[in-house]
Enzyme design. Structure first.
Site, PDB file in Angstrom:
ATOM      1  N   LYS A 228      13.024 -19.721  46.855  1.00 14.04           N
ATOM      2  CA  LYS A 228      13.996 -18.904  47.583  1.00 14.04           C
ATOM      3  C   LYS A 228      13.289 -18.047  48.632  1.00 14.04           C
ATOM      4  O   LYS A 228      13.701 -17.974  49.777  1.00 14.04           O
ATOM      5  CB  LYS A 228      14.728 -18.029  46.566  1.00 14.04           C
ATOM      6  CG  LYS A 228      15.691 -17.040  47.141  1.00 14.04           C
ATOM      7  CD  LYS A 228      16.390 -16.331  45.996  1.00 14.04           C
ATOM      8  CE  LYS A 228      17.020 -15.026  46.429  1.00 14.04           C
ATOM      9  NZ  LYS A 228      17.669 -14.337  45.316  1.00 14.04           N
TER      10      LYS A 228
ATOM     11  N   GLU B  16       2.240 -19.726  43.669  1.00 16.28           N
ATOM     12  CA  GLU B  16       2.097 -20.966  42.910  1.00 16.28           C
ATOM     13  C   GLU B  16       2.719 -22.139  43.663  1.00 16.28           C
ATOM     14  O   GLU B  16       2.138 -23.220  43.767  1.00 16.28           O
ATOM     15  CB  GLU B  16       2.778 -20.838  41.533  1.00 16.28           C
ATOM     16  CG  GLU B  16       2.111 -19.884  40.567  1.00 16.28           C
ATOM     17  CD  GLU B  16       2.618 -18.463  40.678  1.00 16.28           C
ATOM     18  OE1 GLU B  16       3.141 -18.076  41.753  1.00 16.28           O
ATOM     19  OE2 GLU B  16       2.476 -17.713  39.690  1.00 16.28           O
TER      20      GLU B  16
ATOM     21  N   GLY C 121      17.220 -15.889  41.251  1.00 16.29           N
ATOM     22  CA  GLY C 121      16.451 -17.067  40.840  1.00 16.29           C
ATOM     23  C   GLY C 121      16.877 -17.608  39.487  1.00 16.29           C
ATOM     24  O   GLY C 121      17.164 -18.805  39.328  1.00 16.29           O
ATOM     25  N   ARG C 122      16.965 -16.725  38.497  1.00 18.48           N
ATOM     26  CA  ARG C 122      17.275 -17.197  37.136  1.00 18.48           C
ATOM     27  C   ARG C 122      18.736 -17.585  36.962  1.00 18.48           C
ATOM     28  O   ARG C 122      19.142 -18.082  35.919  1.00 18.48           O
ATOM     29  CB  ARG C 122      16.853 -16.143  36.117  1.00 18.48           C
ATOM     30  CG  ARG C 122      17.441 -14.764  36.367  1.00 18.48           C
ATOM     31  CD  ARG C 122      16.716 -13.716  35.547  1.00 18.48           C
ATOM     32  NE  ARG C 122      17.133 -12.352  35.814  1.00 18.48           N
ATOM     33  CZ  ARG C 122      16.653 -11.598  36.799  1.00 18.48           C
ATOM     34  NH1 ARG C 122      15.758 -12.080  37.624  1.00 18.48           N
ATOM     35  NH2 ARG C 122      17.060 -10.352  36.956  1.00 18.48           N
TER      36      ARG C 122
ATOM     37  N   GLU D 286      14.328 -11.412  31.604  1.00 14.30           N
ATOM     38  CA  GLU D 286      14.096 -10.881  32.947  1.00 14.30           C
ATOM     39  C   GLU D 286      15.315 -10.068  33.397  1.00 14.30           C
ATOM     40  O   GLU D 286      15.195  -9.141  34.180  1.00 14.30           O
ATOM     41  CB  GLU D 286      13.818 -12.028  33.940  1.00 14.30           C
ATOM     42  CG  GLU D 286      13.115 -11.554  35.201  1.00 14.30           C
ATOM     43  CD  GLU D 286      12.515 -12.689  36.022  1.00 14.30           C
ATOM     44  OE1 GLU D 286      11.409 -12.519  36.544  1.00 14.30           O
ATOM     45  OE2 GLU D 286      13.158 -13.747  36.148  1.00 14.30           O
TER      46      GLU D 286
ATOM     47  N   HIS E 273      10.751 -27.140  10.012  1.00 14.89           N
ATOM     48  CA  HIS E 273       9.454 -27.466   9.424  1.00 14.89           C
ATOM     49  C   HIS E 273       8.361 -26.572   9.988  1.00 14.89           C
ATOM     50  O   HIS E 273       7.173 -26.868   9.851  1.00 14.89           O
ATOM     51  CB  HIS E 273       9.125 -28.937   9.679  1.00 14.89           C
ATOM     52  CG  HIS E 273      10.149 -29.847   9.073  1.00 14.89           C
ATOM     53  ND1 HIS E 273      10.000 -30.425   7.829  1.00 14.89           N
ATOM     54  CD2 HIS E 273      11.377 -30.220   9.518  1.00 14.89           C
ATOM     55  CE1 HIS E 273      11.068 -31.146   7.555  1.00 14.89           C
ATOM     56  NE2 HIS E 273      11.924 -31.033   8.555  1.00 14.89           N
TER      57      HIS E 273
ATOM     58  N   LYS F 224       1.469  -9.190  39.691  1.00 14.98           N
ATOM     59  CA  LYS F 224       1.208 -10.017  40.883  1.00 14.98           C
ATOM     60  C   LYS F 224       0.228  -9.294  41.806  1.00 14.98           C
ATOM     61  O   LYS F 224      -0.701  -9.891  42.344  1.00 14.98           O
ATOM     62  CB  LYS F 224       2.506 -10.239  41.666  1.00 14.98           C
ATOM     63  CG  LYS F 224       3.374 -11.346  41.158  1.00 14.98           C
ATOM     64  CD  LYS F 224       4.458 -11.640  42.220  1.00 14.98           C
ATOM     65  CE  LYS F 224       5.695 -12.209  41.592  1.00 14.98           C
ATOM     66  NZ  LYS F 224       6.846 -12.249  42.475  1.00 14.98           N
TER      67      LYS F 224
HETATM   68  C1  G6Q Z   1      14.119 -15.076  38.903  1.00 15.39           C
HETATM   69  C2  G6Q Z   1      12.936 -14.480  39.476  1.00 15.39           C
HETATM   70  C3  G6Q Z   1      11.741 -15.397  39.568  1.00 15.39           C
HETATM   71  C4  G6Q Z   1      11.769 -16.344  40.756  1.00 15.39           C
HETATM   72  C5  G6Q Z   1      10.381 -16.965  40.909  1.00 15.39           C
HETATM   73  C6  G6Q Z   1      10.320 -17.955  42.037  1.00 15.39           C
HETATM   74  O1  G6Q Z   1      15.173 -14.521  38.818  1.00 15.39           O
HETATM   75  O2  G6Q Z   1      13.252 -13.894  40.672  1.00 15.39           O
HETATM   76  O3  G6Q Z   1      11.539 -16.122  38.398  1.00 15.39           O
HETATM   77  O4  G6Q Z   1      12.732 -17.327  40.588  1.00 15.39           O
HETATM   78  O5  G6Q Z   1       9.431 -15.961  41.095  1.00 15.39           O
HETATM   79  O6  G6Q Z   1      10.673 -17.354  43.233  1.00 15.39           O
HETATM   80  P1  G6Q Z   1      10.922 -18.193  44.526  1.00 15.39           P
HETATM   81  O7  G6Q Z   1      12.097 -19.054  44.317  1.00 15.39           O
HETATM   82  O8  G6Q Z   1      11.124 -17.178  45.609  1.00 15.39           O
HETATM   83  O9  G6Q Z   1       9.674 -18.998  44.766  1.00 15.39           O
END
Ligand code: G6Q
Length: 538
Positions: free
Chosen positions: A209, A215, A266-267, A353, A384, A499
């Site tokens: 986003k 990463e 994001g989540r 989160e 188990h 971070k």
């Molecule tokens: C979710 C967070 C986080 C995010 C990641 C990836 O709600 O904001 O998990 O989705 O850090 O972010 P980008 O989509 O910006 O790479």
């Protein structure tokens, strides 16, 4: 909308007093056939069986009062209509709307947030035509061959939900199509995924986003370099899902680009292009629309004010009862479905989160418990492994079981008079009973105290539609709890500090002894260097 602190609700005082003597499930008559028949709620294709919760009619009435006093459904309606809920009053914050529900509000009726829905429709139309081009070999590789694999490169919200859903629905994959995922900056993650892939027939879907995530950008470079080494032109094999205007918003670099808006967290983004592009590639557009229809059905069901007619709301309140009033610190989500093996990992993010917060929406410290630790694994495997603690441990862990009457593939075997699916469901139901009823035994090591709460979410079969419903049930359970605790469930400030420090350590690492940022105090710097040295990295 009147916002009140959790502890100030009259219903909280009532529930505190009721919690002194919670319902005894293990006592004679504590869990009866009649109770099992009565404590059932329905939303969409799911039934919620909650007889094995430590609640009485008085507790349920007080929970309804809490829902009403805290205006939970009003807050939910405001969220869907585009209120700026992602904020802390008087402080710098993301200050955004929360409109993941708009992505699913595409089925004709008057949309709750028309502008957001119009944008979602646009992206869906783009996806539809992109998928049609892939199907009809308009989009092909340099040798005119179709693409067979999509690798989604993304992390956190750009990985967990989409990955959980893709895995859950693998049995519905179109012939010859599959998806893989790369998330970790650990180079072994990408190495393992790329090993054995026919790169020439692979599309890499870079999902971020912000377009700035370390990463994902690193793994994008890794993938580009792997493609070049294989003699392939990266721009023919890479597509992107990102925010408008982000550093990744550059159509020259990608075969196709899709957008997500800043009001989709994001989540909560699995039903935006973040999830749908890869899901569409593997499952096709019809399954995508089924996922959206399922989620939308729950978005509507969650508007019900009566807690017994609204599964997400009831689950939110039962969770609050267990966590805030009965003192249970964690909750285990145990799907009796191998397909849901990554769903607990998605919920771990979505819940922790969102609700792992300790300031109110007004920036004051909370003086009550907020989000619990969420964890889980599929049954029967967990039986188990860690169920020992669930049954006899000193920690009481409320359990949320998820089960289906029919399996996905329709392939089964009868052994000793029962099918595997029957064994699976019988085990799940038995666990719920065992946790609730316990068992007396003269041998203390073989005694089960019982009284351990659980609930069961039950549906016919894990279809794309059911998956959409299940996803939305949990999204809204989490949001309702956040509203009730008066916290902002939609930011994630708590991930920033780590971070920043990682960037500092990395600078020290690559710059050696001279690499530290000059402005930082020397005590911190020597601490960082010492840690790097002790870890054998410097
Ligand atoms: C979710 C967070 C986080 C995010 C990641 C990836 O709600 O904001 O998990 O989705 O850090 O972010 P980008 O989509 O910006 O790479």
């Amino acid at each position: 909308m009147q916002i009140q602190d959790f502890s100030t609700h009259a219903a909280v005082a009532k529930l505190t007093s009721l919690a002194r003597r919670p319902h005894e499930l293990a006592a004679p008559g504590g869990l009866t056939a009649q109770r099992v028949g009565e404590y059932v709620a329905e939303s969409g294709g799911f039934a919620l069986l909650y007889a094995a919760q430590r609640v009485t009619p008085e507790v349920l009435t007080a929970l309804q009062e809490l829902a009403d006093e805290a205006g939970l459904v009003d807050a939910f309606l405001a969220m869907k209509a585009g209120a700026t809920l992602n904020r802390i009053e008087g402080y710098a914050s993301e200050n955004r709307q929360v409109l993941h529900t708009a992505c699913r509000d595409v089925f004709g009726e008057a949309a709750r947030a028309p502008e957001a829905t119009a944008k979602a429709r646009q992206e869906l139309a783009k996806l539809r035509s992109f998928l049609a081009d892939l199907d009809s070999d308009v989009i092909v590789n340099a040798h005119g061959q179709s693409f067979t694999t999509m690798v989604q490169v993304g992390i956190g919200g750009s990985d967990l939900g989409p990955r959980a859903l893709c895995l859950a629905l693998q049995s519905y994959a179109l012939p010859g199509r599959s998806a893989r995922f790369i998330a970790n900056v650990d180079p072994d993650d990408a190495a393992e995924v790329l090993r054995g892939l026919d790169l020439s027939r692979t599309l890499f879907n870079i999902v971020s986003k912000s377009g700035t995530t370390l990463e994902t950008l690193t793994n994008e470079q890794l993938v580009r370099s792997a493609l070049r080494k294989a003699g392939l032109e990266p721009s023919r094999h890479l597509m992107a899902v990102t925010g408008k205007g982000s550093p990744m918003d550059d159509s020259a670099k990608y075969l196709a680009s899709f957008y997500m808006e800043d009001y989709i967290g994001g989540r909560y983004s699995a039903t935006s292009m973040v999830g749908l592009a890869t899901l569409g590639f593997v499952l096709g557009i019809d399954a995508v629309m089924e996922i959206l229809a399922g989620a939308h059905a729950i978005d509507l069901a969650a508007e019900q004010r009566e807690i017994r007619a609204n599964i997400p709301l009831l689950m939110a309140l039962l969770g609050i009862w267990n966590h805030n009033f009965l003192g249970c610190a964690t909750v285990a989500v145990l799907p009796y479905s191998q397909a849901l093996s990554r769903f607990p990992a998605h919920l771990q993010q979505c819940d922790m989160e969102s609700n792992g917060k300790s300031v109110t929406r007004q920036g004051n410290p909370t003086r009550w418990q907020t989000g619990p630790v969420v964890w889980g694994e599929p049954g029967t495997n967990g039986q188990h492994a860690f169920y020992q603690l669930l049954h006899q441990g000193a920690e009481i862990v409320p359990v949320e079981f998820i089960g289906f009457r029919r399996n996905q593939y329709g392939v089964d075997i009868e052994v000793e008079g029962s099918s595997s699916q029957q064994k699976l469901v019988a085990n799940m139901l038995a666990q719920s009973l065992a946790l609730a009823l316990g068992k007396e035994d003269a041998n203390p090591a073989r005694r089960f105290a019982g009284n351990r709460p659980s609930l069961i979410l039950m549906a016919e079969r894990l279809t794309p539609r059911a998956m959409g419903e299940l996803l939305a049930i949990y999204e809204h359970r989490i949001a309702f709890q956040g509203f009730c605790w008066n916290i902002n469930s939609f930011d994630q400030e708590g991930v920033q500090l780590g971070k920043v420090l990682a960037t500092r350590l990395l600078r020290l690492l690559v710059g050696g002894e001279q690499g530290a940022a000059a402005e930082k105090d020397s005590g911190q710097e020597s601490l960082e260097k010492s840690l790097l040295r002790q870890a054998g990295m410097l």
